[in-house]
Design an enzyme around this catalytic site. Structure first.
Site, short mmCIF file in Angstrom:
data_model
loop_
_atom_site.label_atom_id
_atom_site.label_comp_id
_atom_site.label_asym_id
_atom_site.label_seq_id
_atom_site.Cartn_x
_atom_site.Cartn_y
_atom_site.Cartn_z
N SER A 82 196.48 54.71 50.28
CA SER A 82 195.39 54.15 50.49
C SER A 82 194.74 54.65 51.71
O SER A 82 194.28 55.74 51.82
CB SER A 82 195.87 52.51 50.69
OG SER A 82 194.83 51.88 51.29
N ASP A 304 190.06 50.42 47.07
CA ASP A 304 190.32 48.87 46.79
C ASP A 304 189.71 48.24 47.81
O ASP A 304 189.82 47.09 47.76
CB ASP A 304 191.68 48.54 46.37
CG ASP A 304 192.84 49.02 47.49
OD1 ASP A 304 192.35 49.39 48.53
OD2 ASP A 304 193.94 48.66 47.49
N SER A 523 204.00 45.22 60.82
CA SER A 523 203.36 45.75 59.81
C SER A 523 204.09 45.99 58.49
O SER A 523 205.32 46.27 58.33
CB SER A 523 202.72 47.15 60.10
OG SER A 523 202.55 47.71 59.06
C1 LIG Z 1 195.82 44.16 59.47
C2 LIG Z 1 195.73 44.90 58.07
O1 LIG Z 1 194.45 45.62 57.85
N1 LIG Z 1 196.76 44.94 57.33
C3 LIG Z 1 196.61 46.04 56.15
C4 LIG Z 1 198.16 46.49 55.92
O2 LIG Z 1 199.09 45.74 55.91
P1 LIG Z 1 200.14 45.81 57.12
O3 LIG Z 1 201.52 45.04 56.62
O4 LIG Z 1 199.54 45.06 58.29
O5 LIG Z 1 200.32 47.36 57.43
O6 LIG Z 1 197.75 47.15 54.53
C5 LIG Z 1 197.85 46.43 53.70
C6 LIG Z 1 197.76 47.38 52.39
O7 LIG Z 1 196.53 47.96 52.19
C7 LIG Z 1 196.82 45.52 53.63
O8 LIG Z 1 196.62 44.54 52.68
C8 LIG Z 1 196.75 44.53 55.03
O9 LIG Z 1 195.44 43.99 55.23
MG LIG Z 2 193.52 50.56 49.61
#
Ligand SMILES: CC(=O)N[C@H]1[C@@H](OP(=O)(O)O)O[C@H](CO)[C@@H](O)[C@@H]1O
Ligand SMILES: [Mg+2]
Length: 556
Positions: A82, A304, A523
């Site tokens: 992504s 996406d 995260s």
């Molecule tokens: C704050 C933020 O933007 N977090 C993102 C990021 O997730 P984290 O779990 O925060 O790394 O990546 C995900 C997948 O693309 C998305 O769903 C999410 O919104």
């Molecule tokens: Mg993406």
């Protein structure tokens, strides 16, 4: 519900057809790197591409088993990282209706990815088979797609090796955006049924979207140009393909950052995540002739997500930049769809789903209009919560989201008898929107078209859209810690339960600032802890964000 085997005999009977020999041999070519722990997180398995080979092979094995469990329905595997840097990669599994993998399988994916020997790998596969009572001898069908990362080729080969060892039927969808792969999965599984979602081909995807879009903008006059930053990713070829299906008078696209072959270009200084995080134009846009009032948007690396933005003054002034993020898309869509439902005279409940990252003022705005729920981060949570409404609008602030129409809502819209020409028109628009909006997952191209339709239908520019509410100043910071797994949350990630005492300290700090909010969570896609802060006063934002980050760092 998980059905456990009733006896050891049943368990061994279940695993009898597992091609142990073939798996063992194939696995030797895909050894697990030592000392690395993988985790199936927010968006599947994701890390540096050069350590993902064994994981991809094993996900191939699991993908085949998932399909066997579901009686041979087609499962999707998408290779992408992504918005993350080009040297990262990842793999995620897509269930038959185009939704994310059922959560109860995730710990098994993690366990299988971490098995340190061939014996352990076989044991963990056997555990999966017995836990879910999988008929190993059933048919399996798996479709895979991948983004533009140079590492995809080898990782895809590892997946194919895993699928082949399990004797699965393999469909290579090639270079795809993540939402295109979700679309294809749903189409394959609904083909020939009354719920057929569409033709399971690239052409089917572009036709479905473009036909619905043209229906919705017909007669609305020529549009003004839209500048699209494709993040130098797979969204670029997909967008260029789409424009072949829509006449320029309906969609006038200026595609930028389309260099999919330039090494290191992907998501570099561009893309939805860069724009959202830095709250500024993609790097180098000062040379791209963008003017105040121009409508612009950015996709992320697998297309996406989309965020919109515009300038309210000269490009050289930082304060000219105005972001129209996922929250703003959600409010635009919720308002427009609510109005259409009212005009159509159908009884449907529309609700919105957000995460803790939604801007406080967007939540306030939406709550005055529709029911709003908050879920943990990750589309899988939002998607399921949105399914509870007749029309569920869900968006992460970063621009990842879509609108779901429940089967009964779709039926009600199709079968309603309009009481006036205006009601008839609203019903037709709702019908076309069901086709325009990707019902499987957030889709940058489909969401971009949705925004364009709404703006055209309201005769709005970005300024009118932006006028709904004013974002509270906000910031996301990353903090590197030794072990992020000790950070545990509750209340849709808005509060920490561990490390002990840290939440109380955050609360105390937040209390010192006007209209402030902050939260901390690990995260699911990167090795860090994220800090979110928002304040009523822009001048206080950095102090709060840095203060919370310091509390996190000190607790390590
Ligand atoms: C704050 C933020 O933007 N977090 C993102 C990021 O997730 P984290 O779990 O925060 O790394 O990546 C995900 C997948 O693309 C998305 O769903 C999410 O919104
Ligand atoms: Mg993406």
């Amino acid at each position: 519900m998980v059905i456990l085997p009733t006896s050891i005999e049943t368990a061994s009977a279940l695993t009898q057809g597992l091609p142990v020999q073939l798996i063992n041999e194939a696995s030797k070519a895909h050894p697990k790197p030592e000392g690395i722990k993988f985790a199936y997180g927010t968006a599947g398995l994701r890390t540096k591409a050069n350590i993902l080979d064994s994981t991809c092979f094993r996900i191939g094995l699991i993908g085949a088993l998932r399909s066997k469990k579901l009686g041979g329905k087609t499962i999707g595997l998408m290779v992408t990282a992504s918005h993350n840097p080009e040297e990262d990669n990842g793999v995620k599994m897509v269930d038959p209706r185009g939704e994310m993998l059922e959560a109860s399988w995730e710990p098994h994916c993690t366990e299988i990815a971490n098995a340190t020997s061939e014996e352990e790998l076989i044991r963990s596969l056997q555990k999966l088979i017995t836990t879910f009572k999988i008929d190993v001898n059933a048919d399996a069908s798996v479709i895979f797609g991948y983004d533009t990362r140079p590492s995809c080729k080898e990782l895809v080969q590892a997946i194919v090796d895993g699928l082949s060892a399990m004797g699965a039927h393999i469909i290579d969808a090639g270079l795809k955006t993540t939402p295109q792969l979700h679309y294809l999965v749903k189409c394959h599984n609904t083909k020939g049924t009354p719920d057929a979602y569409g033709e399971p081909t690239d052409e089917g995807y572009y036709k479905k979207l473009s036909e619905a879009y043209i229906k919705l903008v017909a007669g609305k006059g020529p549009g003004t140009p839209l500048t699209v930053d494709c993040a130098n990713g797979v969204g670029a070829p997909a967008l260029l393909e789409l424009t072949k299906y829509i006449p320029k008078e309906h969609l006038d696209i200026r595609a930028l950052r389309t260099s999919t072959n330039a090494s290191g270009a992907l998501n570099n200084g561009c893309g939805a995540d860069y724009v959202k995080t830095n709250q500024c134009l993609p790097a180098g846009y000062d040379k791209e002739d963008v003017k105040a009032g121009d409508r612009m948007c950015s996709f992320d690396g697998d297309a996406d997500r989309v965020v919109f933005y515009y300038l309210k003054g000269p490009a050289t002034a930082k304060e000219s930049f105005r972001l129209l993020d996922g929250d703003k898309i959600a409010s635009l869509a919720a308002d427009h769809l609510s109005e259409l439902v009212k005009k159509a005279g159908v009884e449907l409940e529309l609700g919105c789903v957000q995460t803790a990252y939604a801007n406080g003022n967007s939540t306030k705005y939406l709550k005055q209009r529709v029911p709003v729920t908050c879920t943990p981060t990750g589309v899988k949570y939002l998607h399921h919560a949105a399914e509870k409404f007749d029309i569920g609008v869900y968006f992460e602030a970063n621009g990842h989201g879509t609108v779901l129409f429940s089967p009964s809502a779709q039926k009600a819209i199709k079968e309603a008898s309009p009481s006036s020409p205006a009601a008839q028109d609203a019903l037709e628009q709702l019908g076309a929107l069901i086709d325009l909006i990707n019902q499987t997952v957030g889709d940058a191209i489909s969401d971009m078209l949705l925004v364009e339709v709404i703006l055209r239908s309201r005769q709005w520019g970005p300024t009118e859209w932006d006028g709904a509410y004013e974002d509270l100043p906000n910031k996301i910071l990353k903090v590197n810690v030794k072990d992020r797994s000790i950070f545990k949350t509750e209340d849709a990630e808005r509060r920490l339960v561990s490390p002990e005492g840290l939440q109380a300290k955050i609360d105390e700090l937040v209390g010192k600032y006007k209209d402030a909010r902050a939260f901390v969570r690990p995260s699911g896609t990167e090795d860090c802890v994220r800090v979110y802060a928002e304040t009523g006063l822009a001048s206080e934002l950095s102090a709060l964000a840095n203060g919370v980050a310091k509390l996190v760092a000190d607790s390590d």
